[in-house]
Motif scaffolding. Structure first.
Motif, PDB file in Angstrom:
ATOM      1  N   ILE A 272       0.864  -1.181   0.000  1.00  0.00           N
ATOM      2  CA  ILE A 272       0.000   0.000   0.000  1.00  0.00           C
ATOM      3  C   ILE A 272       0.900   1.231   0.000  1.00  0.00           C
ATOM      4  CG2 ILE A 272      -1.623   1.318   1.405  1.00  0.00           C
ATOM      5  CD1 ILE A 272      -2.797  -1.297   2.337  1.00  0.00           C
ATOM      6  N   PRO A 273       0.686   2.180  -0.896  1.00  0.00           N
ATOM      7  CA  PRO A 273       1.567   3.351  -0.960  1.00  0.00           C
ATOM      8  C   PRO A 273       1.464   4.205   0.298  1.00  0.00           C
ATOM      9  CG  PRO A 273      -0.357   3.649  -2.362  1.00  0.00           C
ATOM     10  CD  PRO A 273      -0.384   2.224  -1.901  1.00  0.00           C
TER      11      PRO A 273
ATOM     12  N   PHE B  45      -2.322  -2.306   9.231  1.00  0.00           N
ATOM     13  CA  PHE B  45      -1.979  -0.895   9.034  1.00  0.00           C
ATOM     14  C   PHE B  45      -1.077  -0.395  10.159  1.00  0.00           C
ATOM     15  CE2 PHE B  45      -4.884  -0.692   5.585  1.00  0.00           C
ATOM     16  CZ  PHE B  45      -4.580   0.461   4.887  1.00  0.00           C
ATOM     17  N   ALA B  46      -1.261  -0.925  11.345  1.00  0.00           N
ATOM     18  CA  ALA B  46      -0.399  -0.543  12.461  1.00  0.00           C
ATOM     19  C   ALA B  46       0.980  -1.186  12.348  1.00  0.00           C
ATOM     20  CB  ALA B  46      -1.040  -0.946  13.785  1.00  0.00           C
ATOM     21  N   LEU B  47       1.051  -2.346  11.710  1.00  0.00           N
ATOM     22  CA  LEU B  47       2.302  -3.099  11.621  1.00  0.00           C
ATOM     23  C   LEU B  47       3.101  -2.796  10.365  1.00  0.00           C
ATOM     24  CD1 LEU B  47       0.937  -6.615  12.705  1.00  0.00           C
ATOM     25  CD2 LEU B  47       1.963  -4.856  14.163  1.00  0.00           C
ATOM     26  N   GLY B  48       2.488  -2.130   9.382  1.00  0.00           N
ATOM     27  CA  GLY B  48       3.169  -1.885   8.118  1.00  0.00           C
ATOM     28  C   GLY B  48       3.236  -3.116   7.243  1.00  0.00           C
ATOM     29  N   THR B  49       2.261  -4.013   7.389  1.00  0.00           N
ATOM     30  CA  THR B  49       2.248  -5.260   6.611  1.00  0.00           C
ATOM     31  C   THR B  49       1.005  -5.392   5.739  1.00  0.00           C
ATOM     32  OG1 THR B  49       1.194  -6.469   8.442  1.00  0.00           O
ATOM     33  CG2 THR B  49       3.610  -6.483   8.357  1.00  0.00           C
ATOM     34  N   ALA B  50       0.268  -4.302   5.575  1.00  0.00           N
ATOM     35  CA  ALA B  50      -0.935  -4.357   4.732  1.00  0.00           C
ATOM     36  C   ALA B  50      -0.532  -4.561   3.274  1.00  0.00           C
ATOM     37  CB  ALA B  50      -1.741  -3.069   4.880  1.00  0.00           C
ATOM     38  N   VAL B  51      -1.397  -5.233   2.522  1.00  0.00           N
ATOM     39  CA  VAL B  51      -1.173  -5.422   1.091  1.00  0.00           C
ATOM     40  C   VAL B  51      -2.368  -4.864   0.326  1.00  0.00           C
ATOM     41  CG1 VAL B  51       0.353  -7.423   1.305  1.00  0.00           C
ATOM     42  CG2 VAL B  51      -2.120  -7.774   1.182  1.00  0.00           C
TER      43      VAL B  51
ATOM     44  N   GLU C 226      11.820  12.587  11.873  1.00  0.00           N
ATOM     45  CA  GLU C 226      10.862  13.090  10.885  1.00  0.00           C
ATOM     46  C   GLU C 226      10.356  11.990   9.951  1.00  0.00           C
ATOM     47  OE1 GLU C 226      11.860  17.295   9.315  1.00  0.00           O
ATOM     48  OE2 GLU C 226      13.819  16.454   9.916  1.00  0.00           O
ATOM     49  N   ILE C 227      10.972  10.820   9.985  1.00  0.00           N
ATOM     50  CA  ILE C 227      10.584   9.716   9.104  1.00  0.00           C
ATOM     51  C   ILE C 227       9.556   8.844   9.812  1.00  0.00           C
ATOM     52  CG2 ILE C 227      11.385   7.746   7.756  1.00  0.00           C
ATOM     53  CD1 ILE C 227      12.488  10.480   6.846  1.00  0.00           C
ATOM     54  N   ALA C 228       8.358   8.766   9.233  1.00  0.00           N
ATOM     55  CA  ALA C 228       7.305   7.921   9.799  1.00  0.00           C
ATOM     56  C   ALA C 228       7.611   6.453   9.516  1.00  0.00           C
ATOM     57  CB  ALA C 228       5.945   8.289   9.199  1.00  0.00           C
ATOM     58  N   ASP C 229       7.188   5.583  10.404  1.00  0.00           N
ATOM     59  CA  ASP C 229       7.426   4.153  10.219  1.00  0.00           C
ATOM     60  C   ASP C 229       6.861   3.663   8.888  1.00  0.00           C
ATOM     61  OD1 ASP C 229       8.674   4.098  12.642  1.00  0.00           O
ATOM     62  OD2 ASP C 229       7.197   2.824  13.655  1.00  0.00           O
ATOM     63  N   TYR C 230       5.707   4.211   8.469  1.00  0.00           N
ATOM     64  CA  TYR C 230       5.069   3.695   7.261  1.00  0.00           C
ATOM     65  C   TYR C 230       5.812   4.079   5.968  1.00  0.00           C
ATOM     66  CZ  TYR C 230       2.802   8.340   6.748  1.00  0.00           C
ATOM     67  OH  TYR C 230       2.539   9.682   6.615  1.00  0.00           O
ATOM     68  N   GLU C 231       6.835   4.931   6.092  1.00  0.00           N
ATOM     69  CA  GLU C 231       7.589   5.347   4.907  1.00  0.00           C
ATOM     70  C   GLU C 231       8.664   4.345   4.504  1.00  0.00           C
ATOM     71  OE1 GLU C 231       8.403   9.732   4.439  1.00  0.00           O
ATOM     72  OE2 GLU C 231       8.040   9.674   6.603  1.00  0.00           O
ATOM     73  N   VAL C 232       8.957   3.389   5.361  1.00  0.00           N
ATOM     74  CA  VAL C 232      10.003   2.407   5.061  1.00  0.00           C
ATOM     75  C   VAL C 232       9.466   0.994   5.314  1.00  0.00           C
ATOM     76  CG1 VAL C 232      11.878   4.003   5.637  1.00  0.00           C
ATOM     77  CG2 VAL C 232      10.942   2.505   7.417  1.00  0.00           C
ATOM     78  N   ARG C 233      10.195   0.012   4.805  1.00  0.00           N
ATOM     79  CA  ARG C 233       9.850  -1.394   5.036  1.00  0.00           C
ATOM     80  C   ARG C 233      11.112  -2.174   5.398  1.00  0.00           C
ATOM     81  NH1 ARG C 233       5.824   0.531   5.309  1.00  0.00           N
ATOM     82  NH2 ARG C 233       3.911   0.266   4.103  1.00  0.00           N
ATOM     83  N   THR C 234      10.963  -3.090   6.327  1.00  0.00           N
ATOM     84  CA  THR C 234      12.050  -3.988   6.700  1.00  0.00           C
ATOM     85  C   THR C 234      11.859  -5.319   5.976  1.00  0.00           C
ATOM     86  OG1 THR C 234      10.849  -4.992   8.537  1.00  0.00           O
ATOM     87  CG2 THR C 234      12.067  -2.938   8.995  1.00  0.00           C
ATOM     88  N   PRO C 235      12.898  -6.174   5.925  1.00  0.00           N
ATOM     89  CA  PRO C 235      12.715  -7.510   5.342  1.00  0.00           C
ATOM     90  C   PRO C 235      11.613  -8.315   6.025  1.00  0.00           C
ATOM     91  CG  PRO C 235      15.049  -7.007   5.509  1.00  0.00           C
ATOM     92  CD  PRO C 235      14.328  -5.896   6.225  1.00  0.00           C
TER      93      PRO C 235
ATOM     94  N   ILE D 279      -1.676 -15.412  12.578  1.00  0.00           N
ATOM     95  CA  ILE D 279      -0.771 -16.549  12.758  1.00  0.00           C
ATOM     96  C   ILE D 279       0.451 -16.387  11.862  1.00  0.00           C
ATOM     97  CG2 ILE D 279      -0.492 -19.029  12.389  1.00  0.00           C
ATOM     98  CD1 ILE D 279      -3.256 -19.478  13.432  1.00  0.00           C
ATOM     99  N   ILE D 280       0.236 -16.011  10.604  1.00  0.00           N
ATOM    100  CA  ILE D 280       1.357 -15.794   9.687  1.00  0.00           C
ATOM    101  C   ILE D 280       2.302 -14.732  10.258  1.00  0.00           C
ATOM    102  CG2 ILE D 280       2.017 -14.928   7.411  1.00  0.00           C
ATOM    103  CD1 ILE D 280      -0.639 -16.061   6.348  1.00  0.00           C
ATOM    104  N   THR D 281       1.737 -13.619  10.691  1.00  0.00           N
ATOM    105  CA  THR D 281       2.543 -12.500  11.180  1.00  0.00           C
ATOM    106  C   THR D 281       3.300 -12.864  12.449  1.00  0.00           C
ATOM    107  OG1 THR D 281       0.903 -10.973  10.244  1.00  0.00           O
ATOM    108  CG2 THR D 281       2.454 -10.071  11.850  1.00  0.00           C
ATOM    109  N   THR D 282       2.634 -13.529  13.376  1.00  0.00           N
ATOM    110  CA  THR D 282       3.264 -13.908  14.645  1.00  0.00           C
ATOM    111  C   THR D 282       4.406 -14.893  14.428  1.00  0.00           C
ATOM    112  OG1 THR D 282       1.192 -13.560  15.845  1.00  0.00           O
ATOM    113  CG2 THR D 282       2.859 -14.939  16.909  1.00  0.00           C
ATOM    114  N   LEU D 283       4.151 -15.942  13.657  1.00  0.00           N
ATOM    115  CA  LEU D 283       5.182 -16.951  13.430  1.00  0.00           C
ATOM    116  C   LEU D 283       6.347 -16.377  12.620  1.00  0.00           C
ATOM    117  CD1 LEU D 283       2.988 -20.095  12.674  1.00  0.00           C
ATOM    118  CD2 LEU D 283       4.159 -19.508  14.802  1.00  0.00           C
ATOM    119  N   ALA D 284       6.045 -15.505  11.672  1.00  0.00           N
ATOM    120  CA  ALA D 284       7.107 -14.875  10.884  1.00  0.00           C
ATOM    121  C   ALA D 284       7.991 -14.006  11.771  1.00  0.00           C
ATOM    122  CB  ALA D 284       6.502 -14.051   9.751  1.00  0.00           C
TER     123      ALA D 284
END
Length: 410
Positions: free
Chosen positions: A23-24, A62-68, A223-232, A259-264
């Motif tokens: 999501i942009p 949306f809170a985790l930055g993992t939305a698609v 000044e950089i919001a968490d949603y502006e970047v992504r980690t592996p 479950i996917i998010t927690t185990l990952a």
């Protein structure tokens, strides 16, 4: 075969794929504007409702930055907690809590009064449906702070326990009269605590990413919001969720996101490359699935009393599909770094993630390197057999081979 070079190519292409399904930042900003506007309306000083000191904050992907990005015509589904800070479960029943939040949202002066769908609310939340062109709906979950006595002595990480809340749930027998009196009931939750835990699992790479972007923008890291970047880790979760969505589209037994998010997150070891992260996470996920006295168990990291896999015990097919899915991903990813696999990676991506996003990822990669894409999207992908295997069923005994990339060849 130069597997190191192939892994580098695959990791780069997977990053392009993750960007395509992501999501942009503009949508994250729009979502933030939506739930903050709801918070302002609820906390308007000219309203009696403000005495509850409502707080509205996001939960979930949306809170985790993992939305698609939604598949097809689906909408962006944003979940937000509405916490009434000055109330407790001793002060109000679930039904009363749900109704007072709904009454404020449907107040004659509210901009949301015509946007509530359905008008009676859902089993847990109030859904605000925005205009069709926005592709947004916002689920508002009424809640109150939770007492922490249930969690004392459970070794919950510091800074998390104070964020426990209770959410309304029409499915509980106690809904009209009060709240369930057990620690593992469905009204207990801690989305803010979970987000803190998830962020901690990727803190090193998140700081690196924000530092790099701050340098690029000539800004401070603050000044950089968490949603502006992504980690592996975030990219891996996005890739896994989209693979699940395409493979099991419409199947109610498909693996659930929490479950996917927690185990990952539990399996992530600060890998810097996306391919390596996925190939570390997928086998690692199995190690964090337990059987406790014959019961499948995936522990909530911020509430050890909650089992995310409780439905697996009611419906064994859910567990079967989960392990089948892990086997399939592992087999596919082992193949795509072979010389044959890298040549046909476009077809693999199209099969597993959707043709549009596959083409977008391959074209980005090719354009960046000033050459032809490494594979055509319409060519068949071949899944290589394991040594000593005479058939795909023998090669991958735990995989539904009918859903794997085809045709299979010895």
């Amino acid at each position: 075969m130069n597997s190191t070079y192939n892994k580098e190519q695959v990791s780069e292409i997977l990053n392009d794929l993750a960007e395509s399904i992501d999501i942009p930042p503009s949508k994250y900003k729009e979502a933030k504007e939506h739930y903050e506007a709801v918070g302002k309306w609820l906390d308007a000083k000219d309203s009696d409702f403000s005495r509850y000191v409502p707080q509205v904050y996001p939960q979930g992907s949306f809170a985790l930055g993992t939305a698609v990005r939604p598949l097809g015509e689906d909408e962006y589904d944003v979940d937000a907690v509405c916490l009434l800070s000055r109330l407790t479960a001793d002060d109000i029943t679930q039904k009363q809590l749900k109704e007072i939040v709904g009454a404020r949202l449907k107040h004659p002066g509210s901009r949301y009064k015509e946007k509530i769908e359905p008008s009676e609310g859902g089993w847990r939340c109030w859904k605000i449906q925005y205009a069709d062109e926005s592709q947004f709906h916002l689920d508002i979950l009424p809640s109150v702070p939770d007492f922490t006595r249930w969690f004392v002595g459970l070794n919950i990480p510091e800074g998390i326990l104070e964020h426990t809340i209770r959410l309304t749930d029409k499915r509980t027998p106690e809904y009209p009269t009060g709240w369930p009196e057990r620690a593992d009931d469905p009204t207990r939750s801690n989305p803010k605590g979970y987000a803190i835990w998830f962020r901690k699992r990727m803190e090193v790479r998140l700081t690196e990413a924000k530092t790099a972007l701050a340098r690029e923008k000539r800004a401070s890291i603050e000044e950089i919001a968490d949603y502006e970047v992504r980690t592996p880790l975030q990219r891996a979760v996005q890739i896994l969720k989209r693979h699940r969505d395409v493979r099991y589209n419409g199947d109610e037994n498909k693996p659930i996101s929490v479950i996917i998010t927690t185990l990952a997150a539990r399996s992530y070891s600060n890998e810097t490359e996306l391919y390596e992260a996925v190939m570390s996470i997928v086998p690692g996920m199995r190690r964090h699935i337990e059987k406790r006295n014959g019961v499948w168990w995936v522990e909530n990291p911020v509430n050890p009393l909650e089992n995310f896999a409780d439905k697996w015990n009611e419906n064994p097919r859910k567990a079967e599909i989960f392990f089948e899915w892990l086997d399939a991903i592992e087999a596919e990813y082992q193949h795509i770094i072979t010389d044959d696999g890298i040549k046909k990676i476009g077809s693999y991506l199209a099969e597993s993630y959707g043709r549009r996003d596959a083409m977008d990822a391959i074209e980005k990669y090719a354009s960046r390197h000033g050459r032809e894409a490494p594979s055509k999207v319409d060519s068949p992908v071949v899944l290589l057999p394991r040594i000593g295997s005479d058939s795909p069923e023998q090669a991958y005994p735990n995989v539904n081979v009918s859903k794997l990339i085809k045709p299979w060849q010895p």
